[in-house]
Scaffold this active site. Structure first.
Site, PDB file in Angstrom:
ATOM      1  N   LYS A 118       0.871  -1.188   0.000  1.00 42.84           N
ATOM      2  CA  LYS A 118       0.000   0.000   0.000  1.00 42.84           C
ATOM      3  C   LYS A 118       0.900   1.227   0.000  1.00 42.84           C
ATOM      4  O   LYS A 118       2.032   1.163   0.458  1.00 42.84           O
ATOM      5  CB  LYS A 118      -0.871   0.030   1.260  1.00 42.84           C
ATOM      6  CG  LYS A 118      -2.092   0.908   1.136  1.00 42.84           C
ATOM      7  CD  LYS A 118      -3.258   0.133   0.563  1.00 42.84           C
ATOM      8  CE  LYS A 118      -4.445   0.985   0.241  1.00 42.84           C
ATOM      9  NZ  LYS A 118      -5.614   0.161  -0.102  1.00 42.84           N
TER      10      LYS A 118
ATOM     11  N   ASP B  34      -7.042   4.227  -4.451  1.00 43.24           N
ATOM     12  CA  ASP B  34      -7.702   4.111  -3.143  1.00 43.24           C
ATOM     13  C   ASP B  34      -8.296   5.501  -2.909  1.00 43.24           C
ATOM     14  O   ASP B  34      -8.536   6.238  -3.879  1.00 43.24           O
ATOM     15  CB  ASP B  34      -6.694   3.705  -2.041  1.00 43.24           C
ATOM     16  CG  ASP B  34      -7.382   3.271  -0.741  1.00 43.24           C
ATOM     17  OD1 ASP B  34      -7.881   2.131  -0.688  1.00 43.24           O
ATOM     18  OD2 ASP B  34      -7.460   4.064   0.200  1.00 43.24           O
TER      19      ASP B  34
HETATM   20  P1  NDP Z   1     -12.936   7.864  -2.875  1.00 43.76           P
HETATM   21  O1  NDP Z   1     -11.846   8.834  -2.710  1.00 43.76           O
HETATM   22  O2  NDP Z   1     -13.505   7.635  -4.225  1.00 43.76           O
HETATM   23  O3  NDP Z   1     -14.145   8.223  -1.904  1.00 43.76           O
HETATM   24  C1  NDP Z   1     -13.958   8.318  -0.535  1.00 43.76           C
HETATM   25  C2  NDP Z   1     -15.275   8.695   0.112  1.00 43.76           C
HETATM   26  O4  NDP Z   1     -15.146   8.546   1.526  1.00 43.76           O
HETATM   27  C3  NDP Z   1     -15.662  10.150  -0.111  1.00 43.76           C
HETATM   28  O5  NDP Z   1     -17.052  10.272  -0.098  1.00 43.76           O
HETATM   29  C4  NDP Z   1     -15.024  10.829   1.095  1.00 43.76           C
HETATM   30  O6  NDP Z   1     -15.626  12.062   1.455  1.00 43.76           O
HETATM   31  C5  NDP Z   1     -15.244   9.808   2.177  1.00 43.76           C
HETATM   32  N1  NDP Z   1     -14.187   9.940   3.175  1.00 43.76           N
HETATM   33  C6  NDP Z   1     -12.846   9.829   2.975  1.00 43.76           C
HETATM   34  N2  NDP Z   1     -12.171  10.050   4.106  1.00 43.76           N
HETATM   35  C7  NDP Z   1     -13.092  10.305   5.034  1.00 43.76           C
HETATM   36  C8  NDP Z   1     -13.021  10.598   6.404  1.00 43.76           C
HETATM   37  N3  NDP Z   1     -11.837  10.690   7.047  1.00 43.76           N
HETATM   38  N4  NDP Z   1     -14.188  10.789   7.075  1.00 43.76           N
HETATM   39  C9  NDP Z   1     -15.394  10.709   6.436  1.00 43.76           C
HETATM   40  N5  NDP Z   1     -15.521  10.437   5.118  1.00 43.76           N
HETATM   41  C10 NDP Z   1     -14.386  10.234   4.443  1.00 43.76           C
HETATM   42  O7  NDP Z   1     -12.369   6.496  -2.261  1.00 43.76           O
HETATM   43  P2  NDP Z   1     -12.886   4.994  -2.501  1.00 43.76           P
HETATM   44  O8  NDP Z   1     -14.348   4.977  -2.718  1.00 43.76           O
HETATM   45  O9  NDP Z   1     -11.995   4.366  -3.487  1.00 43.76           O
HETATM   46  O10 NDP Z   1     -12.538   4.328  -1.095  1.00 43.76           O
HETATM   47  C11 NDP Z   1     -13.464   4.246  -0.018  1.00 43.76           C
HETATM   48  C12 NDP Z   1     -13.045   3.154   0.947  1.00 43.76           C
HETATM   49  O11 NDP Z   1     -12.996   1.903   0.266  1.00 43.76           O
HETATM   50  C13 NDP Z   1     -11.651   3.316   1.573  1.00 43.76           C
HETATM   51  O12 NDP Z   1     -11.669   2.792   2.874  1.00 43.76           O
HETATM   52  C14 NDP Z   1     -10.776   2.442   0.691  1.00 43.76           C
HETATM   53  O13 NDP Z   1      -9.611   2.026   1.359  1.00 43.76           O
HETATM   54  C15 NDP Z   1     -11.728   1.285   0.436  1.00 43.76           C
HETATM   55  N6  NDP Z   1     -11.428   0.449  -0.717  1.00 43.76           N
HETATM   56  C16 NDP Z   1     -11.308   0.975  -1.957  1.00 43.76           C
HETATM   57  C17 NDP Z   1     -11.067   0.168  -3.045  1.00 43.76           C
HETATM   58  C18 NDP Z   1     -10.987   0.693  -4.431  1.00 43.76           C
HETATM   59  O14 NDP Z   1     -10.856  -0.113  -5.348  1.00 43.76           O
HETATM   60  N7  NDP Z   1     -11.100   1.984  -4.660  1.00 43.76           N
HETATM   61  C19 NDP Z   1     -10.879  -1.278  -2.878  1.00 43.76           C
HETATM   62  C20 NDP Z   1     -11.110  -1.748  -1.532  1.00 43.76           C
HETATM   63  C21 NDP Z   1     -11.355  -0.900  -0.510  1.00 43.76           C
HETATM   64  P3  NDP Z   1     -14.883  13.454   1.133  1.00 43.76           P
HETATM   65  O15 NDP Z   1     -15.073  13.664  -0.331  1.00 43.76           O
HETATM   66  O16 NDP Z   1     -15.573  14.469   1.970  1.00 43.76           O
HETATM   67  O17 NDP Z   1     -13.450  13.263   1.520  1.00 43.76           O
HETATM   68  O1  2IT Z   2      -7.907  -1.567  -0.606  1.00 44.28           O
HETATM   69  C1  2IT Z   2      -7.874  -2.075  -1.746  1.00 44.28           C
HETATM   70  O2  2IT Z   2      -7.999  -3.288  -1.919  1.00 44.28           O
HETATM   71  C2  2IT Z   2      -7.669  -1.187  -2.888  1.00 44.28           C
HETATM   72  N1  2IT Z   2      -7.619   0.019  -2.708  1.00 44.28           N
HETATM   73  C3  2IT Z   2      -7.511  -1.760  -4.270  1.00 44.28           C
HETATM   74  C4  2IT Z   2      -6.105  -2.247  -4.494  1.00 44.28           C
HETATM   75  C5  2IT Z   2      -5.780  -2.678  -5.894  1.00 44.28           C
HETATM   76  O3  2IT Z   2      -4.606  -2.985  -6.108  1.00 44.28           O
HETATM   77  O4  2IT Z   2      -6.654  -2.714  -6.764  1.00 44.28           O
END
Ligand code: NDP
Ligand code: 2IT
Length: 448
Positions: free
Chosen positions: A128, A168
């Site tokens: 990561k 992420d």
């Molecule tokens: P994005 O940046 O697309 O969206 C993040 C969302 O979460 C936004 O709505 C943001 O609001 C909110 N957010 C972020 N930080 C905070 C915080 N500290 N408190 C409250 N709200 C918060 O990210 P993703 O959708 O990609 O990721 C969301 C979650 O999913 C994370 O935990 C990530 O690790 C996990 N994840 C993502 C994967 C991926 O493929 N993208 C895979 C597996 C897990 P704001 O705009 O106000 O910051």
């Molecule tokens: O937390 C996660 O699994 C991710 N943000 C996706 C990682 C990836 O390599 O697609």
């Protein structure tokens, strides 16, 4: 020695060796609580100190990211890549750009990634990375200059057979594009060094959808064990980014009704449900305009609750999809008191240890992130496979493979998580299921 004492002694060493890294301690403790008793029954892992070794990153890269903003002022951010474990494949995991990023946060994410990637059944190690850079309010040109500076150091540490980053929080298609462009320029090589690429330049169909779709597929699998399904369920979703958007899309497609979305400032409550047309607006609002979720409430005349999280809303299924520790013990109790009996985590570690205890005590269907959100990295693995073949699968083919992987992860959780009374502890199932493959590979590869 009793299990409680084993865990206490183990954690005392982890905390002493990694001072101040509270999220990292939390992630390790959740795993150790279920793995230590398993290791007692399987001493080959104990003598080889597998769990201790898994907790020490193979390599940590920390670097300076200087860049110039639109006003001509020099800015400096921190850059990181945690190369946690390569026993079963190249390091693999996302990059997070968010002001809360620090070493402890990225180590917790890299640690979880090792077990998650193992669960996907694909050959990927765990890693990561990211930066404390805040993309909010930055112009496209600033984001590009930042990404180019970030990659100007990171490029020497990564490669399609070494370490393959992805997105992420704060890193989506735009950022992956800028990072890929700079890598290609520095190496003079077009390779699958990043996943989440655009479809015209080596990306995979369904990768943007994969985490949210997989999260809902996992919820559906859990519900099936009780002869139930997502159809007709009221769902609360947190976040409004990549994961939340496609989680909403899939839940709606399976006949559920999603009534909330949020961002870091508050949540919207739409009792009529976020249908296809409203979701299209959310995608435009968040991915193009880069606005706030409060604008949804203004547009559709629904309630916006500032400064709060959506767990006070009555639901059957909670789908946390924003960030770590976004459901605390009291919120978990509130969810259950309102009738919620399914939690499927799209975010990484969204539930605090107190919240997890509430779920486990009540024996609800609780799918922890390392199982429930593994669909994203799984399709990243499929993107790597397509890049190696120089060939691409159709939407239907990738989606079918994703669904099968989520079913396999669910089956693996049942294998190691089923209690005598038939209830499935998915925390234990996911941890042991993820651990065994990595541990056996480490045993085979000697003390490295
Ligand atoms: P994005 O940046 O697309 O969206 C993040 C969302 O979460 C936004 O709505 C943001 O609001 C909110 N957010 C972020 N930080 C905070 C915080 N500290 N408190 C409250 N709200 C918060 O990210 P993703 O959708 O990609 O990721 C969301 C979650 O999913 C994370 O935990 C990530 O690790 C996990 N994840 C993502 C994967 C991926 O493929 N993208 C895979 C597996 C897990 P704001 O705009 O106000 O910051
Ligand atoms: O937390 C996660 O699994 C991710 N943000 C996706 C990682 C990836 O390599 O697609």
């Amino acid at each position: 020695m009793a299990n409680d004492q084993l865990l206490k002694d183990f954690m005392a060493k982890v905390i002493a060796k990694n001072p101040g890294e509270v999220e990292y301690h939390q992630a390790v403790e959740e795993v150790a609580a279920t793995i230590l008793p398993f290791i007692e029954e399987n001493p080959k892992y104990k003598t080889a100190k597998i769990l201790e070794r898994i907790g020490e990153p193979e390599r940590v890269i920390l670097f300076r990211i200087p860049w110039v903003d639109d006003k001509g002022e020099v800015q400096i951010n921190k850059g990181y890549r945690i190369e946690m474990n390569s026993a079963i494949g190249p390091y693999k995991g996302g990059l997070r750009f968010h002001p809360t990023v620090n070493l402890g946060v990225l180590k917790f994410l890299a640690y979880e990634q090792v077990f998650k990637n193992s669960l996907t059944t694909l050959p990927m190690g765990g890693g990561k990375g990211g930066s404390d850079f805040d993309p909010k309010g930055k112009s496209d040109a600033e984001v590009m200059r930042f990404c180019q500076s970030f990659m100007s150091e990171l490029f020497r540490h990564i490669g399609p057979n070494t370490d393959v980053p992805a997105g992420d929080i704060g890193v989506g298609g735009r950022e992956i594009g800028f990072l890929f462009g700079q890598y290609k320029r520095l190496r003079n090589e077009f390779t699958g060094v990043l996943t989440g690429k655009g479809i015209e330049w080596g990306g995979s169909l369904i990768r943007p959808e994969a985490t949210g779709y997989g999260q809902v597929y996992f919820a559906e699998e859990m519900l099936k064990t009780r002869g139930d399904s997502m159809k007709g369920k009221i769902c609360t979703v947190s976040g409004s980014g990549n994961v939340a958007q496609y989680c909403t899309e899939k839940a709606t497609e399976l006949g559920a009704k999603v009534v909330t979305l949020s961002d870091s400032q508050g949540y919207i409550y739409d009792p009529a449900g976020i249908n296809k047309e409203k979701l299209e607006y959310v995608m435009w609002l968040k991915n193009v305009k880069r606005g706030r979720i409060s604008e949804y409430a203004e547009k559709y005349g629904v309630e916006y609750i500032a400064g709060k999280r959506p767990w006070e809303v009555k639901c059957d299924v909670a789908l946390p999809s924003a960030t770590q520790n976004e459901i605390n013990g009291d919120e978990a109790k509130m969810l259950l008191a309102n009738g919620c009996f399914v939690v499927s985590e799209g975010a990484n570690m969204p539930s605090t240890p107190e919240a997890i205890d509430v779920y486990l005590d009540a024996k609800i269907l609780y799918g922890p992130g390392k199982a429930a959100n593994a669909g994203g990295v799984a399709v990243s693995g499929l993107e790597m496979a397509q890049n190696s073949m120089r060939f691409g699968w159709t939407r239907e083919e990738v989606d079918a493979k994703l669904l099968q992987i989520m079913k396999d992860i669910h089956a693996n959780c049942i294998k190691y998580g089923k209690d005598e009374d038939g209830w499935v502890n998915y925390v234990r199932g996911a941890n042991i299921g993820g651990f065994v493959k990595v541990a056996d590979a480490m045993l085979a590869q000697g003390i490295v």
